[in-house]
Write an enzyme that holds these catalytic residues in place. Sequence first.
Site, PDB file in Angstrom:
ATOM      1  N   CYS A   1       0.847  -1.187   0.000  1.00  0.00           N
ATOM      2  CA  CYS A   1       0.000   0.000   0.000  1.00  0.00           C
ATOM      3  C   CYS A   1       0.888   1.244   0.000  1.00  0.00           C
ATOM      4  O   CYS A   1       1.784   1.379   0.838  1.00  0.00           O
ATOM      5  CB  CYS A   1      -0.894  -0.027   1.235  1.00  0.00           C
ATOM      6  SG  CYS A   1      -1.693   1.548   1.602  1.00  0.00           S
ATOM      7  N   GLU A   2       0.661   2.145  -0.926  1.00  0.00           N
ATOM      8  CA  GLU A   2       1.520   3.326  -1.023  1.00  0.00           C
ATOM      9  C   GLU A   2       1.250   4.348   0.079  1.00  0.00           C
ATOM     10  O   GLU A   2       2.031   5.278   0.269  1.00  0.00           O
ATOM     11  CB  GLU A   2       1.365   3.995  -2.384  1.00  0.00           C
ATOM     12  CG  GLU A   2       0.025   4.632  -2.641  1.00  0.00           C
ATOM     13  CD  GLU A   2      -0.041   5.293  -4.012  1.00  0.00           C
ATOM     14  OE1 GLU A   2      -0.789   6.275  -4.144  1.00  0.00           O
ATOM     15  OE2 GLU A   2       0.637   4.825  -4.952  1.00  0.00           O
ATOM     16  N   HIS A   3       0.170   4.155   0.827  1.00  0.00           N
ATOM     17  CA  HIS A   3      -0.156   5.105   1.883  1.00  0.00           C
ATOM     18  C   HIS A   3       0.575   4.803   3.194  1.00  0.00           C
ATOM     19  O   HIS A   3       0.904   5.718   3.949  1.00  0.00           O
ATOM     20  CB  HIS A   3      -1.663   5.115   2.141  1.00  0.00           C
ATOM     21  CG  HIS A   3      -2.460   5.532   0.950  1.00  0.00           C
ATOM     22  ND1 HIS A   3      -3.707   5.008   0.659  1.00  0.00           N
ATOM     23  CD2 HIS A   3      -2.184   6.408  -0.048  1.00  0.00           C
ATOM     24  CE1 HIS A   3      -4.157   5.555  -0.464  1.00  0.00           C
ATOM     25  NE2 HIS A   3      -3.250   6.396  -0.902  1.00  0.00           N
ATOM     26  N   HIS A   4       0.803   3.507   3.465  1.00  0.00           N
ATOM     27  CA  HIS A   4       1.416   3.139   4.738  1.00  0.00           C
ATOM     28  C   HIS A   4       2.617   2.196   4.577  1.00  0.00           C
ATOM     29  O   HIS A   4       3.253   1.832   5.561  1.00  0.00           O
ATOM     30  CB  HIS A   4       0.384   2.457   5.653  1.00  0.00           C
ATOM     31  CG  HIS A   4      -0.845   3.273   5.896  1.00  0.00           C
ATOM     32  ND1 HIS A   4      -2.019   3.098   5.194  1.00  0.00           N
ATOM     33  CD2 HIS A   4      -1.079   4.308   6.742  1.00  0.00           C
ATOM     34  CE1 HIS A   4      -2.921   3.961   5.604  1.00  0.00           C
ATOM     35  NE2 HIS A   4      -2.384   4.711   6.544  1.00  0.00           N
TER      36      HIS A   4
ATOM     37  N   GLN B   1      -5.168  -0.508  -4.734  1.00  0.00           N
ATOM     38  CA  GLN B   1      -5.787  -1.627  -5.438  1.00  0.00           C
ATOM     39  C   GLN B   1      -6.562  -1.187  -6.675  1.00  0.00           C
ATOM     40  O   GLN B   1      -6.566  -1.885  -7.696  1.00  0.00           O
ATOM     41  CB  GLN B   1      -6.702  -2.392  -4.481  1.00  0.00           C
ATOM     42  CG  GLN B   1      -7.301  -3.665  -5.093  1.00  0.00           C
ATOM     43  CD  GLN B   1      -8.082  -4.472  -4.084  1.00  0.00           C
ATOM     44  OE1 GLN B   1      -7.757  -4.471  -2.898  1.00  0.00           O
ATOM     45  NE2 GLN B   1      -9.121  -5.161  -4.528  1.00  0.00           N
TER      46      GLN B   1
ATOM     47  N   HIS C   1      -6.105  -5.892   3.100  1.00  0.00           N
ATOM     48  CA  HIS C   1      -5.145  -4.824   3.318  1.00  0.00           C
ATOM     49  C   HIS C   1      -4.724  -4.785   4.782  1.00  0.00           C
ATOM     50  O   HIS C   1      -5.553  -4.584   5.670  1.00  0.00           O
ATOM     51  CB  HIS C   1      -5.762  -3.480   2.920  1.00  0.00           C
ATOM     52  CG  HIS C   1      -5.989  -3.342   1.452  1.00  0.00           C
ATOM     53  ND1 HIS C   1      -5.272  -2.461   0.662  1.00  0.00           N
ATOM     54  CD2 HIS C   1      -6.849  -3.988   0.612  1.00  0.00           C
ATOM     55  CE1 HIS C   1      -5.678  -2.568  -0.593  1.00  0.00           C
ATOM     56  NE2 HIS C   1      -6.643  -3.485  -0.646  1.00  0.00           N
TER      57      HIS C   1
ATOM     58  N   CYS D   1      -3.187  -2.542   6.268  1.00  0.00           N
ATOM     59  CA  CYS D   1      -3.387  -1.229   6.880  1.00  0.00           C
ATOM     60  C   CYS D   1      -4.752  -1.152   7.555  1.00  0.00           C
ATOM     61  O   CYS D   1      -4.974  -0.290   8.414  1.00  0.00           O
ATOM     62  CB  CYS D   1      -3.237  -0.121   5.847  1.00  0.00           C
ATOM     63  SG  CYS D   1      -4.339  -0.254   4.437  1.00  0.00           S
TER      64      CYS D   1
END
Length: 223
Positions: free
Chosen positions: A115-118, A156, A184, A186
């Site tokens: 995940c590019e956010h976390h 995703q 996910h 996250c």
Amino acid sequence: MECHHASAKNGVADENQNMYIQSEQNGLCREVSRESADVDKLSHIEKAYTTVLSELGEDVEREGLLRTPLRAAKAMQFLTKGYKETAKDILNDAIFDENHDEMVIVKDIDLFSLCEHHLVPFFGKAHIAYLPNKKVVGLSKLARIVEIYSRRLQVQERLTKQIASAISEALEPAGVAVVIEAVHMCMVMRGVQKMNASTVTSAMLGSFHDNAETRKEFLALTM
């Protein structure tokens, strides 16, 4: 090479030989340069992980962590190796002319991404279908396309579209459908911490988008 001992009379052969040697040398230089750049990048990532561990309050000199920054750097390079690959690279020699126009489905393709956010993993399965337009592709290549785009920092929704678009551009089929089901971390390990939540995304192109019966057939066979 057949012209290693070409005489001075055979100037063309000598010139070709010199060009071949120069080409090999240039290729070797590029390879050495690329390897050197990769080593530099690995070193920078290793130092960054050392800083992160230190800022978390860890003793980076203790036995258990001595090589952890290097291991983490190598792992991150592997988990994001898709940046160095393209669909074109793997599909060029695997597309075949074939008079087949019925649906082709490869389902339950395992995928692992970050995940590019976390920067934590999400993982699950991809289901792919396409309607050939006089061209088919080696089935394993569909799994390879999933691998290329999943081994990048992702969301995703974008991953699903990228897989569908890559197949559509390479094969020019009558339609492409991609469904991804993923968990996910996250959402599981942090945040709302919902252990059983999963995410389903889809991308429908061509006939799968325009024709409800075609879409229904795909979903019935895969879901």
